[in-house]
Design a protein around this motif. Structure first.
Motif, PDB file in Angstrom:
ATOM      1  N   ILE A 107      -4.348  18.034 -29.467  1.00  0.00           N
ATOM      2  CA  ILE A 107      -4.310  16.552 -29.131  1.00  0.00           C
ATOM      3  C   ILE A 107      -5.698  16.245 -29.054  1.00  0.00           C
ATOM      4  O   ILE A 107      -6.555  16.628 -28.215  1.00  0.00           O
ATOM      5  N   GLY A 108      -6.403  15.170 -29.891  1.00  0.00           N
ATOM      6  CA  GLY A 108      -7.586  14.659 -29.632  1.00  0.00           C
ATOM      7  C   GLY A 108      -7.573  13.232 -29.123  1.00  0.00           C
ATOM      8  O   GLY A 108      -6.644  13.009 -28.281  1.00  0.00           O
ATOM      9  N   PRO A 109      -8.667  12.591 -28.694  1.00  0.00           N
ATOM     10  CA  PRO A 109      -8.738  11.244 -28.192  1.00  0.00           C
ATOM     11  C   PRO A 109      -8.019  10.312 -28.711  1.00  0.00           C
ATOM     12  O   PRO A 109      -7.562   9.428 -27.886  1.00  0.00           O
ATOM     13  N   THR A 110      -7.501  10.256 -29.812  1.00  0.00           N
ATOM     14  CA  THR A 110      -6.523   9.416 -30.674  1.00  0.00           C
ATOM     15  C   THR A 110      -5.255   9.790 -30.011  1.00  0.00           C
ATOM     16  O   THR A 110      -4.331   8.888 -30.266  1.00  0.00           O
ATOM     17  N   GLY A 111      -4.766  10.724 -29.555  1.00  0.00           N
ATOM     18  CA  GLY A 111      -3.414  11.220 -28.864  1.00  0.00           C
ATOM     19  C   GLY A 111      -2.471  11.747 -29.723  1.00  0.00           C
ATOM     20  O   GLY A 111      -1.468  11.919 -29.234  1.00  0.00           O
ATOM     21  N   VAL A 112      -3.025  11.764 -31.024  1.00  0.00           N
ATOM     22  CA  VAL A 112      -2.148  12.422 -32.083  1.00  0.00           C
ATOM     23  C   VAL A 112      -2.075  13.987 -32.238  1.00  0.00           C
ATOM     24  O   VAL A 112      -3.290  14.386 -32.226  1.00  0.00           O
TER      25      VAL A 112
ATOM     26  N   ARG B  49      -1.860  17.582 -33.602  1.00  0.00           N
ATOM     27  CA  ARG B  49      -2.180  18.163 -34.830  1.00  0.00           C
ATOM     28  C   ARG B  49      -2.003  19.692 -34.320  1.00  0.00           C
ATOM     29  O   ARG B  49      -2.786  20.371 -34.380  1.00  0.00           O
TER      30      ARG B  49
ATOM     31  N   ASP C 155     -11.918  14.861 -33.869  1.00  0.00           N
ATOM     32  CA  ASP C 155     -11.745  13.742 -33.163  1.00  0.00           C
ATOM     33  C   ASP C 155     -12.726  13.592 -31.841  1.00  0.00           C
ATOM     34  O   ASP C 155     -13.044  12.474 -31.646  1.00  0.00           O
ATOM     35  N   TRP C 156     -12.927  14.832 -31.424  1.00  0.00           N
ATOM     36  CA  TRP C 156     -14.019  14.689 -30.163  1.00  0.00           C
ATOM     37  C   TRP C 156     -15.474  14.969 -30.853  1.00  0.00           C
ATOM     38  O   TRP C 156     -16.366  14.681 -30.032  1.00  0.00           O
ATOM     39  N   LYS C 157     -15.563  15.289 -32.248  1.00  0.00           N
ATOM     40  CA  LYS C 157     -16.898  15.352 -32.589  1.00  0.00           C
ATOM     41  C   LYS C 157     -17.731  16.515 -32.060  1.00  0.00           C
ATOM     42  O   LYS C 157     -18.811  16.275 -31.742  1.00  0.00           O
TER      43      LYS C 157
END
Length: 160
Positions: A26-31, A33, A83-85
């Motif tokens: 889970i990345g910062p978008t909360g989605v 994967r 997402d966290w780059k």
């Protein structure tokens, strides 16, 4: 260089099966994967690949009587944390477990929240699965290692 460094452990069982851990990812978008990856994690700046591997094995599996093999691959992974780059510089080390019985007692709260499942995989299962597994193409990369054919030099994996 200068990115966070990690150690990834190609932990093989006495039955020649590879331990993989399925994370929510889970990345910062909360989605979420979900994906499978080898045992391993962060490596301190003063920590050798071998020391970090033994620590991560102990924390993630509870195993302590593990025999380490060589560092066989190096890769840069920006996919799992896109997402966290962040791009992780990862060294992959071969290790041999004395058993397939593992424990989650050493897991952190973060690991308890993120880990969905642990599983020992045969090379045939790795080839057949449609699930997302990192490193990409792990079955083909692992195949010669299972026969004891280790690379003379660390193999640089394509960046993901």
């Amino acid at each position: 260089m200068g990115e966070p460094t990690r150690v990834r452990v190609l932990l093989l069982s006495p039955r020649n099966r590879l331990l993989l851990i399925k994370y929510q990812n889970i990345g910062p978008t909360g989605v979420p994967r979900p994906c499978w990856t080898t045992a391993g994690g962060g490596r301190g700046s003063d920590e050798s690949v071998e020391r970090a591997a033994l620590r991560e094995i102990s924390e993630e599996t509870g195993l302590s009587l593990v025999r380490l093999g060589p560092v066989v691959w190096y890769g840069e992974d920006g996919q799992r944390s896109a997402d966290w780059k962040i791009t992780f510089e990862e060294h992959f080390i071969l290790a041999f477990a004395p058993t397939e019985t593992i424990s989650d007692r050493g897991w952190t709260e973060h690991e308890r929240n993120q880990i969905i499942e642990t599983r020992w995989w045969t090379i045939e299962e790795l080839r057949r699965t449609s699930e997302t597994i990192y490193s990409v193409g792990i079955a083909d990369l692992l195949d010669p290692l299972l026969s004891g054919n280790y690379p003379a030099e660390i193999i640089k994996l394509p960046p993901i």
